[in-house]
Design an enzyme around this catalytic site. Sequence first.
Site, PDB file in Angstrom:
ATOM      1  N   GLU A 139     -21.541 -20.220 -44.127  1.00 52.83           N
ATOM      2  CA  GLU A 139     -22.315 -21.711 -44.253  1.00 52.83           C
ATOM      3  C   GLU A 139     -23.766 -21.543 -44.049  1.00 52.83           C
ATOM      4  OE1 GLU A 139     -18.332 -24.305 -42.920  1.00 52.83           O
ATOM      5  OE2 GLU A 139     -19.727 -23.195 -41.458  1.00 52.83           O
TER       6      GLU A 139
ATOM      7  N   ASP B   7     -15.667 -18.329 -43.552  1.00 55.51           N
ATOM      8  CA  ASP B   7     -16.762 -19.049 -44.082  1.00 55.51           C
ATOM      9  C   ASP B   7     -18.272 -18.427 -43.812  1.00 55.51           C
ATOM     10  OD1 ASP B   7     -14.733 -21.334 -44.481  1.00 55.51           O
ATOM     11  OD2 ASP B   7     -15.283 -21.992 -42.639  1.00 55.51           O
TER      12      ASP B   7
ATOM     13  N   GLU C 148      -9.167 -19.544 -43.266  1.00 56.81           N
ATOM     14  CA  GLU C 148     -10.358 -19.779 -43.830  1.00 56.81           C
ATOM     15  C   GLU C 148     -11.406 -18.818 -43.297  1.00 56.81           C
ATOM     16  OE1 GLU C 148     -11.212 -23.873 -44.779  1.00 56.81           O
ATOM     17  OE2 GLU C 148     -13.410 -23.583 -43.775  1.00 56.81           O
TER      18      GLU C 148
ATOM     19  N   THR D 266     -10.029 -24.866 -33.409  1.00 60.59           N
ATOM     20  CA  THR D 266     -10.853 -23.692 -32.481  1.00 60.59           C
ATOM     21  C   THR D 266     -11.731 -23.247 -33.450  1.00 60.59           C
ATOM     22  OG1 THR D 266      -8.945 -23.598 -30.853  1.00 60.59           O
ATOM     23  CG2 THR D 266     -10.688 -21.843 -31.024  1.00 60.59           C
ATOM     24  N   GLY D 267     -12.587 -23.462 -33.992  1.00 59.45           N
ATOM     25  CA  GLY D 267     -13.593 -22.743 -34.742  1.00 59.45           C
ATOM     26  C   GLY D 267     -14.222 -21.734 -33.969  1.00 59.45           C
ATOM     27  N   ARG D 268     -14.599 -20.652 -34.858  1.00 60.76           N
ATOM     28  CA  ARG D 268     -14.979 -19.568 -34.357  1.00 60.76           C
ATOM     29  C   ARG D 268     -16.469 -19.231 -34.988  1.00 60.76           C
ATOM     30  NH1 ARG D 268      -9.672 -19.266 -33.545  1.00 60.76           N
ATOM     31  NH2 ARG D 268      -8.952 -18.185 -31.670  1.00 60.76           N
ATOM     32  N   GLU D 269     -17.484 -20.167 -34.355  1.00 61.79           N
ATOM     33  CA  GLU D 269     -18.836 -20.009 -34.993  1.00 61.79           C
ATOM     34  C   GLU D 269     -19.703 -19.328 -34.511  1.00 61.79           C
ATOM     35  OE1 GLU D 269     -17.308 -22.878 -33.648  1.00 61.79           O
ATOM     36  OE2 GLU D 269     -17.119 -24.589 -35.262  1.00 61.79           O
TER      37      GLU D 269
ATOM     38  N   GLN E 168     -24.301 -19.822 -40.918  1.00 60.54           N
ATOM     39  CA  GLN E 168     -23.271 -19.950 -39.651  1.00 60.54           C
ATOM     40  C   GLN E 168     -22.168 -19.163 -40.461  1.00 60.54           C
ATOM     41  OE1 GLN E 168     -22.340 -23.453 -37.286  1.00 60.54           O
ATOM     42  NE2 GLN E 168     -20.628 -23.692 -38.989  1.00 60.54           N
ATOM     43  N   THR E 169     -21.452 -18.460 -39.382  1.00 66.32           N
ATOM     44  CA  THR E 169     -20.325 -17.895 -39.916  1.00 66.32           C
ATOM     45  C   THR E 169     -19.097 -18.404 -39.205  1.00 66.32           C
ATOM     46  OG1 THR E 169     -20.271 -16.213 -38.458  1.00 66.32           O
ATOM     47  CG2 THR E 169     -21.338 -15.824 -40.557  1.00 66.32           C
ATOM     48  N   ASN E 170     -18.003 -18.372 -39.628  1.00 68.48           N
ATOM     49  CA  ASN E 170     -16.618 -19.100 -39.225  1.00 68.48           C
ATOM     50  C   ASN E 170     -15.470 -18.334 -39.406  1.00 68.48           C
ATOM     51  OD1 ASN E 170     -15.347 -20.770 -37.311  1.00 68.48           O
ATOM     52  ND2 ASN E 170     -15.980 -22.846 -38.170  1.00 68.48           N
TER      53      ASN E 170
END
Length: 321
Positions: free
Chosen positions: A132, A130, A128, A156-159, A145-147
């Site tokens: 957002e 993103d 994914e 493990t989100g990489r926000e 927000q990017t992810n």
Amino acid sequence: MYRNMAFFRNKLLFCLLLFCLTPLVFSHSVSRHYTPPSVTPLTNLFTHVLIDEGFSTFFGGSNIKIINNGSMAAIALDKSSGSGLISRNDYHYGFFSAAIKLPAGISSGVVLAFYLSNANKYPHNHDEIDIELLGHDERNNWVLQTNIYANGSVTTGREEKFYFWFDPTAQHHYYSIIWNVHHIVFLVDNIPVREFPSTGAFSSVYPSKPMSVYVTIWDGSDWATHGGKYPVNYKYAPFVASMAEMEMTGCMSNETVLPNSNSCSKTSHSSSSRSDPVYGQEFVSLSEQQITALQWARSKLMFYSYCKDISRFKVMPSECK
């Protein structure tokens, strides 16, 4: 007489104090109204896709309106449902962009997402990318927000989060993603705000499977507003976002090919095909102009990065070290 002198002296001191404080208050209120650096507009390189040709309904069909002969769309969130579109084709690398105007007014808890995902085909091992747009700020300012997720690593989100340097509700602004064998780049009005390379420590967490393109608006109160602290207030519904100038140019992984797109069947994660429309030098690496703009955005506008969240990670993700 002395009483009058004391009165005027106090008034003068008050005026001086007000004069001194006013620039501080003013600078705080407009501190993010910066003038961005000049960059080459990548959004000018590709043709626009008619929304009704490039997308189908993902959910909430009654809250989706296609207008201007398919060149624009409005998607809405109300108390009954959110809404969303999904691309008719899957892509393995490409340039993806949308001009979006966000809902004005109080918008806490509202989330508009422009993203790529293959969760429908790889539910336990999905990728994914993103963008957002979160309307959860207590001052009613939207936040970007990017992810990134890869191979099902959803724990493990990489926000990374950014403020805007403009009012995203006043007019349409470009939100774009470059995804190819070299890197992922997130751009706002053609200004790079984040680059995620595919080499080194990043390679094991780099999205590599074909994905669909989505545009959705939905109620994110539970996660986008500090655990529901600022939930959606449906007194202000419907929340309507407008989209235009959609661009989806890349390697098609299925049979139907849109104008200005390619099948790129030979393109792999380790090598790039010259038929890939994001193969050119302007997509292989950032130009000096873009690097300057990236540094500007990250120094002026970024207020959260997962790589600096030591309270969240006992062991930092490998690419943060």
